[in-house]
Design a protein around this motif. Structure first.
Motif, PDB file in Angstrom:
ATOM      1  N   GLN A 113      64.576 130.942  18.788  1.00 55.24           N
ATOM      2  CA  GLN A 113      65.181 132.230  18.452  1.00 55.24           C
ATOM      3  C   GLN A 113      65.245 133.123  19.680  1.00 55.24           C
ATOM      4  OE1 GLN A 113      63.313 135.665  16.212  1.00 55.24           O
ATOM      5  NE2 GLN A 113      64.473 134.735  14.535  1.00 55.24           N
ATOM      6  N   VAL A 114      66.457 133.516  20.051  1.00 56.31           N
ATOM      7  CA  VAL A 114      66.687 134.415  21.178  1.00 56.31           C
ATOM      8  C   VAL A 114      67.443 135.631  20.658  1.00 56.31           C
ATOM      9  CG1 VAL A 114      67.736 134.683  23.444  1.00 56.31           C
ATOM     10  CG2 VAL A 114      66.756 132.484  22.775  1.00 56.31           C
ATOM     11  N   ALA A 115      66.933 136.826  20.968  1.00 60.18           N
ATOM     12  CA  ALA A 115      67.529 138.064  20.449  1.00 60.18           C
ATOM     13  C   ALA A 115      68.106 138.899  21.587  1.00 60.18           C
ATOM     14  CB  ALA A 115      66.475 138.875  19.701  1.00 60.18           C
ATOM     15  N   ASP A 116      69.357 139.344  21.426  1.00 55.85           N
ATOM     16  CA  ASP A 116      69.990 140.273  22.353  1.00 55.85           C
ATOM     17  C   ASP A 116      69.480 141.674  22.028  1.00 55.85           C
ATOM     18  OD1 ASP A 116      71.671 142.079  23.650  1.00 55.85           O
ATOM     19  OD2 ASP A 116      73.402 140.753  23.506  1.00 55.85           O
ATOM     20  N   ALA A 117      68.809 142.296  22.993  1.00 51.21           N
ATOM     21  CA  ALA A 117      68.203 143.606  22.758  1.00 51.21           C
ATOM     22  C   ALA A 117      69.242 144.682  22.441  1.00 51.21           C
ATOM     23  CB  ALA A 117      67.384 144.023  23.982  1.00 51.21           C
ATOM     24  N   GLN A 118      70.482 144.522  22.940  1.00 50.73           N
ATOM     25  CA  GLN A 118      71.506 145.534  22.715  1.00 50.73           C
ATOM     26  C   GLN A 118      72.239 145.341  21.390  1.00 50.73           C
ATOM     27  OE1 GLN A 118      70.963 144.476  26.028  1.00 50.73           O
ATOM     28  NE2 GLN A 118      69.989 146.481  26.242  1.00 50.73           N
ATOM     29  N   THR A 119      72.593 144.110  21.046  1.00 53.34           N
ATOM     30  CA  THR A 119      73.415 143.856  19.859  1.00 53.34           C
ATOM     31  C   THR A 119      72.617 143.364  18.663  1.00 53.34           C
ATOM     32  OG1 THR A 119      73.868 141.538  20.407  1.00 53.34           O
ATOM     33  CG2 THR A 119      75.303 143.222  21.391  1.00 53.34           C
ATOM     34  N   GLY A 120      71.425 142.824  18.899  1.00 53.31           N
ATOM     35  CA  GLY A 120      70.637 142.246  17.819  1.00 53.31           C
ATOM     36  C   GLY A 120      71.078 140.856  17.431  1.00 53.31           C
ATOM     37  N   ALA A 121      72.079 140.271  18.123  1.00 54.75           N
ATOM     38  CA  ALA A 121      72.535 138.915  17.821  1.00 54.75           C
ATOM     39  C   ALA A 121      71.431 137.918  18.125  1.00 54.75           C
ATOM     40  CB  ALA A 121      73.784 138.594  18.643  1.00 54.75           C
ATOM     41  N   LEU A 122      71.343 136.857  17.302  1.00 56.02           N
ATOM     42  CA  LEU A 122      70.304 135.844  17.438  1.00 56.02           C
ATOM     43  C   LEU A 122      70.925 134.487  17.720  1.00 56.02           C
ATOM     44  CD1 LEU A 122      68.042 136.868  14.417  1.00 56.02           C
ATOM     45  CD2 LEU A 122      67.709 137.432  16.833  1.00 56.02           C
ATOM     46  N   PHE A 123      70.228 133.681  18.545  1.00 58.71           N
ATOM     47  CA  PHE A 123      70.727 132.366  18.933  1.00 58.71           C
ATOM     48  C   PHE A 123      69.567 131.372  18.993  1.00 58.71           C
ATOM     49  CE2 PHE A 123      73.597 135.474  20.602  1.00 58.71           C
ATOM     50  CZ  PHE A 123      74.856 134.929  20.421  1.00 58.71           C
ATOM     51  N   SER A 124      69.909 130.105  18.792  1.00 55.39           N
ATOM     52  CA  SER A 124      69.001 128.993  19.054  1.00 55.39           C
ATOM     53  C   SER A 124      69.518 128.273  20.288  1.00 55.39           C
ATOM     54  CB  SER A 124      68.952 128.044  17.854  1.00 55.39           C
ATOM     55  OG  SER A 124      68.166 126.912  18.149  1.00 55.39           O
ATOM     56  N   VAL A 125      68.640 128.064  21.291  1.00 61.40           N
ATOM     57  CA  VAL A 125      69.097 127.613  22.605  1.00 61.40           C
ATOM     58  C   VAL A 125      68.302 126.382  23.046  1.00 61.40           C
ATOM     59  CG1 VAL A 125      69.289 128.258  25.040  1.00 61.40           C
ATOM     60  CG2 VAL A 125      69.783 129.940  23.259  1.00 61.40           C
ATOM     61  N   GLU A 126      69.006 125.439  23.683  1.00 60.97           N
ATOM     62  CA  GLU A 126      68.361 124.277  24.300  1.00 60.97           C
ATOM     63  C   GLU A 126      68.807 124.180  25.753  1.00 60.97           C
ATOM     64  OE1 GLU A 126      68.849 120.637  22.238  1.00 60.97           O
ATOM     65  OE2 GLU A 126      67.917 121.363  20.382  1.00 60.97           O
ATOM     66  N   LEU A 127      67.852 123.773  26.619  1.00 67.37           N
ATOM     67  CA  LEU A 127      68.110 123.696  28.049  1.00 67.37           C
ATOM     68  C   LEU A 127      67.503 122.425  28.618  1.00 67.37           C
ATOM     69  CD1 LEU A 127      66.577 126.912  27.563  1.00 67.37           C
ATOM     70  CD2 LEU A 127      68.547 127.157  29.042  1.00 67.37           C
ATOM     71  N   LEU A 128      68.089 121.933  29.701  1.00 61.32           N
ATOM     72  CA  LEU A 128      67.606 120.732  30.368  1.00 61.32           C
ATOM     73  C   LEU A 128      66.829 121.113  31.623  1.00 61.32           C
ATOM     74  CD1 LEU A 128      67.565 117.621  30.782  1.00 61.32           C
ATOM     75  CD2 LEU A 128      69.672 117.914  32.115  1.00 61.32           C
ATOM     76  N   LEU A 129      65.577 120.663  31.709  1.00 64.90           N
ATOM     77  CA  LEU A 129      64.748 120.917  32.880  1.00 64.90           C
ATOM     78  C   LEU A 129      65.036 119.900  33.976  1.00 64.90           C
ATOM     79  CD1 LEU A 129      62.255 122.252  34.304  1.00 64.90           C
ATOM     80  CD2 LEU A 129      60.892 120.455  33.220  1.00 64.90           C
ATOM     81  N   HIS A 130      65.146 120.375  35.211  1.00 59.32           N
ATOM     82  CA  HIS A 130      65.246 119.525  36.394  1.00 59.32           C
ATOM     83  C   HIS A 130      63.907 119.619  37.126  1.00 59.32           C
ATOM     84  CE1 HIS A 130      69.607 119.267  35.749  1.00 59.32           C
ATOM     85  NE2 HIS A 130      69.530 120.554  35.460  1.00 59.32           N
ATOM     86  N   PRO A 131      62.985 118.667  36.907  1.00 59.79           N
ATOM     87  CA  PRO A 131      61.636 118.792  37.483  1.00 59.79           C
ATOM     88  C   PRO A 131      61.610 118.854  38.999  1.00 59.79           C
ATOM     89  CG  PRO A 131      61.687 117.124  35.759  1.00 59.79           C
ATOM     90  CD  PRO A 131      63.111 117.480  36.059  1.00 59.79           C
ATOM     91  N   ALA A 132      62.604 118.257  39.657  1.00 56.42           N
ATOM     92  CA  ALA A 132      62.583 118.217  41.120  1.00 56.42           C
ATOM     93  C   ALA A 132      62.620 119.606  41.747  1.00 56.42           C
ATOM     94  CB  ALA A 132      63.751 117.374  41.640  1.00 56.42           C
ATOM     95  N   ASN A 133      63.369 120.527  41.128  1.00 54.68           N
ATOM     96  CA  ASN A 133      63.460 121.872  41.704  1.00 54.68           C
ATOM     97  C   ASN A 133      63.050 122.979  40.739  1.00 54.68           C
ATOM     98  OD1 ASN A 133      65.631 121.983  39.951  1.00 54.68           O
ATOM     99  ND2 ASN A 133      67.177 121.783  41.559  1.00 54.68           N
ATOM    100  N   GLY A 134      62.605 122.601  39.540  1.00 53.00           N
ATOM    101  CA  GLY A 134      62.100 123.606  38.610  1.00 53.00           C
ATOM    102  C   GLY A 134      63.163 124.490  38.002  1.00 53.00           C
ATOM    103  N   THR A 135      64.412 124.042  37.982  1.00 57.24           N
ATOM    104  CA  THR A 135      65.479 124.833  37.364  1.00 57.24           C
ATOM    105  C   THR A 135      65.878 124.198  36.034  1.00 57.24           C
ATOM    106  OG1 THR A 135      67.233 123.612  38.494  1.00 57.24           O
ATOM    107  CG2 THR A 135      66.332 125.559  39.592  1.00 57.24           C
TER     108      THR A 135
END
Length: 478
Positions: free
Chosen positions: A445-467
């Motif tokens: 759950q990610v909330a936009d502080a200005q609009t109140g919109a909510l999202f579910s987010v997935e991201l891919l970790l690159h361990p070599a550079n921590g991004t």
């Protein structure tokens, strides 16, 4: 996802919801060089070397198999690797670290979802291998993308979920947003996998084991239990054991005791009766679903996956008799035999299982949680109050490091700070998690502080550079 991509403000929000820096990227595992298997253990790469060139081939499947990995050197004895193309492909993202390539399909991109069930797309990545002698080998990595109409898998089990306190969170959608499908794997016949999900109340929750559209090699290999989380806390059974005896046949004297706590044994011996609210047991019929009726109050539920046990009935399967088996034990002397009690999984499978959770009521993630990631669009920063990585908890501050992004381009992020929290890990459906099996970071759950919109987010970790790179951002209906 389409709704998100049409809104520039929402795009900026999602683009900032990711990041892990070297503060805890160094604690995460990377597949060793020489591995040429995908995360599910199957080989996905074919190798053909022709006159100083090397061709590698791998396949991903829309909605079903979203990533593939393999040996980037393809068996060539080289000392270094140089990527000649951008790692951001048309259909997915390529990451090469420690001699291993990983390709992740951008499953929610419009042109990926547009692929029909009989359509095939491909993209090519070129790189060079440099040998110790200075000679070079040109490598062509071709990724085939197969169209598939089956349901999308939203997450994969995190293997340290062996206790209810470490349960993996499930973001299960309502009837307008079909429920999440989880994939997992029992690493041993004694392994157990825990998951947690929640309800706002006044609804029916349907749970299906190996639902239609998924692949379970042997549907009889898994038992699914559903617990009332409050009742389980009041009546815990995880640390309880059942004695398996070794005893004399003549006197029935107990000679030794083995204390077993296999979930299916505890279930059959009545240890779960106070907190269990539903079960899918393949030993008794072909029923693959269970419905849970939720009262007027919000409620958390826990799901447990284990293997079934063989019973001692005449049919020699798990449908009749006792799960405690007996066999001849070592003789004490020539006239005095002994008996051993034991248990054995029936059957045990190390293939992947899947299950889905679908609700009839409102999405509970439409109600803001204290563990929600908060995003400040003006300051271009996001705060993750609690992220679990390798069974430790961190408070993380995120900041965008690439500012110019289009709706189809991947976004890269880093962390300004990652503070280790001195609190014990506990299961919560809103808790952000990192999965070392596929390097996925999930922010339920990610909330936009200005609009109140909510999202579910997935991201891919690159361990070599921590991004991290954005993979998925789904609006949560409110």
């Amino acid at each position: 996802m389409n709704e998100w991509m049409k809104a520039g403000r929402v795009l900026m929000l999602v683009c900032m919801l990711t990041g892990l820096n070297a503060a805890f990227a160094s604690t995460m595992s990377i597949r060793p060089p020489g591995s040429s298997t995908s995360p599910d253990g199957s080989s996905d790469s074919g190798v053909a070397q022709v006159a100083g060139t090397l061709e590698l081939v791998a396949t991903v499947i829309k909605n079903e198999k979203l990533e593939v990995s393999g040996n980037a050197f393809g068996g060539v004895d080289a000392s270094s690797l140089t990527l000649l193309d951008s790692p951001a492909g048309t259909y997915g993202l390529l990451d090469i670290s420690n001699g291993v390539y990983r390709y992740v399909l951008r499953n929610d991109a419009q042109h990926v979802q547009a692929l029909g069930p009989n359509e095939v797309a491909q993209e090519v990545f070129n790189y060079q291998l440099t040998h110790a002698s200075g000679a070079r080998t040109d490598v062509k990595l071709t990724i085939f993308i197969l169209g598939n109409p089956s349901v999308s898998f939203d997450n994969v089990e995190i293997e340290f979920n062996d206790r209810s306190s470490d349960a993996n969170p499930i973001h299960a959608g309502n009837s307008q947003q079909p429920g999440q499908i989880m994939r997992g794997q029992l690493s041993a016949s004694s392994d157990q996998d825990w998951f947690i999900f929640n309800s706002l109340g006044n609804e029916i929750i349907n749970i299906a084991l190996c639902p239609e559209g998924t692949s379970c090699m042997d549907e009889n290999s898994w038992v699914l239990y559903v617990f009332d989380a409050d009742q389980l806390a009041q009546h815990p059974h995880e640390d309880k054991t059942y004695p398996l005896r070794w005893y004399s046949n003549d006197t029935f004297e107990t000679l030794a005791v083995a204390h077993a706590n296999h979930p299916y044994l505890l279930y059959n011996k009545g240890f779960m009766r106070d907190s269990l609210v539903g079960i899918i047991d393949p030993c008794f019929g072909n029923r693959r679903t269970v419905d849970i009726g939720v009262g007027p109050q919000p409620k958390n539920y826990l799901v447990l996956i284990s293997s079934p046990l063989l019973r001692d009935g005449e049919d020699k399967d798990c449908a009749n008799g006792d799960v405690v088996l007996k066999r001849d034990g070592p003789k004490l002397d020539t006239d005095n035999g002994t008996t051993e009690e034991y248990i054995v999984a029936y059957p045990y499978s190390d293939d992947q299982y899947s299950f889905s959770v679908t609700r009839t009521g409102a999405d509970p993630f439409a109600v803001l949680s204290l563990l929600s990631t908060q995003f400040d669009a003006v300051g271009r920063r996001a705060s993750v109050p609690m992220l679990r990585a390798n069974n430790q908890l961190y408070a993380v501050e995120l900041e965008q490091v690439v500012t110019a992004q289009s709706a189809e381009a991947p976004a890269t992020f880093a962390i300004q700070s990652a503070q280790l929290l001195n609190v014990p890990a506990a299961a919560d459906p809103y808790q952000a998690t990192y999965n070392p099996a596929n390097q996925i970071v999930r922010l339920p759950q990610v909330a936009d502080a200005q609009t109140g919109a909510l999202f579910s987010v997935e991201l891919l970790l690159h361990p070599a550079n921590g991004t991290l790179t954005l993979l998925k951002a789904e609006p949560i209906p409110q």
